[in-house]
Motif scaffolding. Structure first.
Motif, PDB file in Angstrom:
ATOM      1  N   ASP A  12       0.841  -1.196   0.000  1.00  0.00           N
ATOM      2  CA  ASP A  12       0.000   0.000   0.000  1.00  0.00           C
ATOM      3  C   ASP A  12       0.873   1.241   0.000  1.00  0.00           C
ATOM      4  O   ASP A  12       1.201   1.806   1.049  1.00  0.00           O
ATOM      5  CB  ASP A  12      -0.947  -0.042   1.210  1.00  0.00           C
ATOM      6  CG  ASP A  12      -2.011  -1.115   1.046  1.00  0.00           C
ATOM      7  OD1 ASP A  12      -2.495  -1.309  -0.091  1.00  0.00           O
ATOM      8  OD2 ASP A  12      -2.357  -1.776   2.040  1.00  0.00           O
ATOM      9  N   LYS A  34      -0.075  -7.856  -3.479  1.00  0.00           N
ATOM     10  CA  LYS A  34      -1.406  -7.256  -3.588  1.00  0.00           C
ATOM     11  C   LYS A  34      -1.255  -5.759  -3.793  1.00  0.00           C
ATOM     12  O   LYS A  34      -0.598  -5.072  -3.010  1.00  0.00           O
ATOM     13  CB  LYS A  34      -2.240  -7.519  -2.331  1.00  0.00           C
ATOM     14  CG  LYS A  34      -3.686  -7.069  -2.501  1.00  0.00           C
ATOM     15  CD  LYS A  34      -4.472  -7.143  -1.218  1.00  0.00           C
ATOM     16  CE  LYS A  34      -4.294  -5.931  -0.370  1.00  0.00           C
ATOM     17  NZ  LYS A  34      -5.097  -4.741  -0.713  1.00  0.00           N
ATOM     18  N   THR A 117     -12.724  -5.906   7.027  1.00  0.00           N
ATOM     19  CA  THR A 117     -12.166  -6.305   8.330  1.00  0.00           C
ATOM     20  C   THR A 117     -11.961  -5.111   9.269  1.00  0.00           C
ATOM     21  O   THR A 117     -11.645  -5.296  10.437  1.00  0.00           O
ATOM     22  CB  THR A 117     -10.818  -7.027   8.132  1.00  0.00           C
ATOM     23  OG1 THR A 117      -9.963  -6.184   7.341  1.00  0.00           O
ATOM     24  CG2 THR A 117     -10.998  -8.356   7.439  1.00  0.00           C
ATOM     25  N   ARG A 177      -2.783 -10.504  11.834  1.00  0.00           N
ATOM     26  CA  ARG A 177      -1.727  -9.913  12.654  1.00  0.00           C
ATOM     27  C   ARG A 177      -0.972 -10.994  13.415  1.00  0.00           C
ATOM     28  O   ARG A 177      -1.599 -11.865  14.032  1.00  0.00           O
ATOM     29  CB  ARG A 177      -2.325  -8.940  13.690  1.00  0.00           C
ATOM     30  CG  ARG A 177      -2.923  -7.667  13.080  1.00  0.00           C
ATOM     31  CD  ARG A 177      -1.826  -6.785  12.519  1.00  0.00           C
ATOM     32  NE  ARG A 177      -2.311  -5.547  11.936  1.00  0.00           N
ATOM     33  CZ  ARG A 177      -2.614  -5.373  10.640  1.00  0.00           C
ATOM     34  NH1 ARG A 177      -2.512  -6.374   9.791  1.00  0.00           N
ATOM     35  NH2 ARG A 177      -3.006  -4.194  10.196  1.00  0.00           N
ATOM     36  N   GLN A 186      -7.602  -2.168  11.820  1.00  0.00           N
ATOM     37  CA  GLN A 186      -8.320  -3.434  11.649  1.00  0.00           C
ATOM     38  C   GLN A 186      -9.104  -3.755  12.921  1.00  0.00           C
ATOM     39  O   GLN A 186      -8.652  -3.473  14.020  1.00  0.00           O
ATOM     40  CB  GLN A 186      -7.331  -4.575  11.359  1.00  0.00           C
ATOM     41  CG  GLN A 186      -6.516  -4.399  10.095  1.00  0.00           C
ATOM     42  CD  GLN A 186      -7.334  -4.649   8.817  1.00  0.00           C
ATOM     43  OE1 GLN A 186      -8.544  -4.865   8.868  1.00  0.00           O
ATOM     44  NE2 GLN A 186      -6.668  -4.594   7.679  1.00  0.00           N
ATOM     45  N   GLY A 206      -0.135  -6.727   5.178  1.00  0.00           N
ATOM     46  CA  GLY A 206       0.531  -5.506   4.745  1.00  0.00           C
ATOM     47  C   GLY A 206       1.503  -4.981   5.775  1.00  0.00           C
ATOM     48  O   GLY A 206       2.667  -5.408   5.836  1.00  0.00           O
ATOM     49  N   ARG A 207       1.024  -4.044   6.598  1.00  0.00           N
ATOM     50  CA  ARG A 207       1.907  -3.312   7.504  1.00  0.00           C
ATOM     51  C   ARG A 207       2.790  -4.155   8.419  1.00  0.00           C
ATOM     52  O   ARG A 207       3.935  -3.744   8.676  1.00  0.00           O
ATOM     53  CB  ARG A 207       1.077  -2.279   8.297  1.00  0.00           C
ATOM     54  CG  ARG A 207       0.603  -1.136   7.403  1.00  0.00           C
ATOM     55  CD  ARG A 207      -0.539  -0.364   8.015  1.00  0.00           C
ATOM     56  NE  ARG A 207      -1.773  -1.147   8.022  1.00  0.00           N
ATOM     57  CZ  ARG A 207      -2.944  -0.687   8.436  1.00  0.00           C
ATOM     58  NH1 ARG A 207      -3.056   0.559   8.885  1.00  0.00           N
ATOM     59  NH2 ARG A 207      -4.021  -1.456   8.396  1.00  0.00           N
TER      60      ARG A 207
HETATM   61  O1  LIG Z   1     -11.808  -6.477   4.322  1.00  0.00           O
HETATM   62  C1  LIG Z   1     -10.700  -6.102   3.884  1.00  0.00           C
HETATM   63  C2  LIG Z   1     -10.415  -6.093   2.526  1.00  0.00           C
HETATM   64  C3  LIG Z   1      -9.174  -5.704   2.106  1.00  0.00           C
HETATM   65  N1  LIG Z   1      -8.231  -5.300   2.983  1.00  0.00           N
HETATM   66  C4  LIG Z   1      -6.912  -4.898   2.452  1.00  0.00           C
HETATM   67  O2  LIG Z   1      -5.912  -5.756   2.997  1.00  0.00           O
HETATM   68  C5  LIG Z   1      -4.759  -5.024   3.335  1.00  0.00           C
HETATM   69  C6  LIG Z   1      -4.475  -5.190   4.797  1.00  0.00           C
HETATM   70  O3  LIG Z   1      -3.339  -4.438   5.147  1.00  0.00           O
HETATM   71  P1  LIG Z   1      -2.736  -4.461   6.622  1.00  0.00           P
HETATM   72  O4  LIG Z   1      -1.656  -3.428   6.559  1.00  0.00           O
HETATM   73  O5  LIG Z   1      -2.229  -5.856   6.868  1.00  0.00           O
HETATM   74  O6  LIG Z   1      -3.833  -4.086   7.566  1.00  0.00           O
HETATM   75  C7  LIG Z   1      -4.994  -3.572   2.903  1.00  0.00           C
HETATM   76  O7  LIG Z   1      -4.398  -3.393   1.649  1.00  0.00           O
HETATM   77  C8  LIG Z   1      -6.507  -3.469   2.787  1.00  0.00           C
HETATM   78  O8  LIG Z   1      -6.903  -2.591   1.761  1.00  0.00           O
HETATM   79  C9  LIG Z   1      -8.507  -5.294   4.318  1.00  0.00           C
HETATM   80  O9  LIG Z   1      -7.663  -4.932   5.164  1.00  0.00           O
HETATM   81  N2  LIG Z   1      -9.739  -5.722   4.737  1.00  0.00           N
END
Ligand SMILES: O=c1ccn([C@@H]2O[C@H](COP(=O)(O)O)[C@@H](O)[C@H]2O)c(=O)[nH]1
Length: 226
Positions: A12, A34, A117, A177, A186, A206-207
């Protein structure tokens, strides 16, 4: 695919060079990358092509949500990218999902986002949905299956229930996580191990990887728990 890891790392960022550098660092511990709205808004299809040149499967998380004709046309416009996975919002309805799937390339999995989420029970009530997250996810999973999609996106809290009604479905689980990981925005969160145990096909992370001091070490540590 470099590995058979179920992890798709969420890159992201608006910066293609940063995205490429991150992908190169973690490529031996992830199964794909992604790219979401942030990346696509800044870099469009040329940016996606640059990332695809790295040789990892591409998950285009654009969460298409509009009338059936518009979503079908948008999917058609994306088809030349041949993504491994593309998302649409399941709440866009059955006809929208049917048109999305019909316009997608043969090898592309089209998956329906059930309930983000980042939402909890109070958020669900505030937007007027009925029932809890399980009810919402199960209802939209049924609709996605009937529409001919390949699977759904849901949290690890509901993936077991979704898989029960669609054993052959493809389940994408974000909101993942590591134990003691920073949760951030989240709200329905499980560990990578729990997500897989409950039926996830793919983990979106992601993070916890991209913001780690050493993304390669972070990805490797998560992979070791799977
Ligand atoms: O319900 C959802 C759908 C998509 N996402 C996407 O996943 C990643 C999660 O990133 P983190 O940094 O691990 O939180 C992010 O790109 C969202 O757009 C989601 O989190 N939940």
């Amino acid at each position: 695919m470099t590995t058979h890891s179920p992890i798709f790392v969420a890159l992201d960022t608006t910066d293609v060079d940063h995205a490429k550098a991150l992908a190169q660092k973690v490529r031996h511990h992830v199964g794909g990358i992604k790219l979401g709205l942030e990346f696509f808004a800044a870099n469009g299809k040329p940016g996606v092509r640059e990332m695809a040149a790295l040789g990892l499967p591409i998950f285009l998380d654009l969460k298409l949500h509009d009338i059936p004709n518009t979503v079908g046309k948008a999917m058609h416009a994306l088809a030349s990218l041949n993504p491994a996975i593309v998302t649409v919002h399941a709440s866009g309805g059955r006809a929208m999902m049917e048109d999305a799937k019909a316009a997608a390339p043969l090898g592309t999995k089209v998956v329906g986002v059930t309930m983000l989420t980042s939402l909890d029970q109070s958020d669900i009530e505030a937007v007027g949905f009925r029932g809890d997250s399980h009810a919402q996810v199960v209802r939209l999973t049924e609709l996605a299956r009937e529409a001919g999609l390949d699977g759904v996106v849901c949290s690890g809290v509901e993936v077991r229930a979704a898989k029960k009604i669609w054993p052959g479905g493809f389940f994408v689980v974000p909101g993942v996580r590591p134990v003691d990981g920073v949760v951030g925005d989240q709200k329905r969160v499980v560990t990578p191990r729990q997500a897989l145990d409950h039926g996830a096909s793919v983990l979106v992370i992601g993070r916890p990887i991209t913001k780690a001091e050493d993304p390669d070490v972070a990805a490797r540590a998560i992979e070791a728990t799977l």
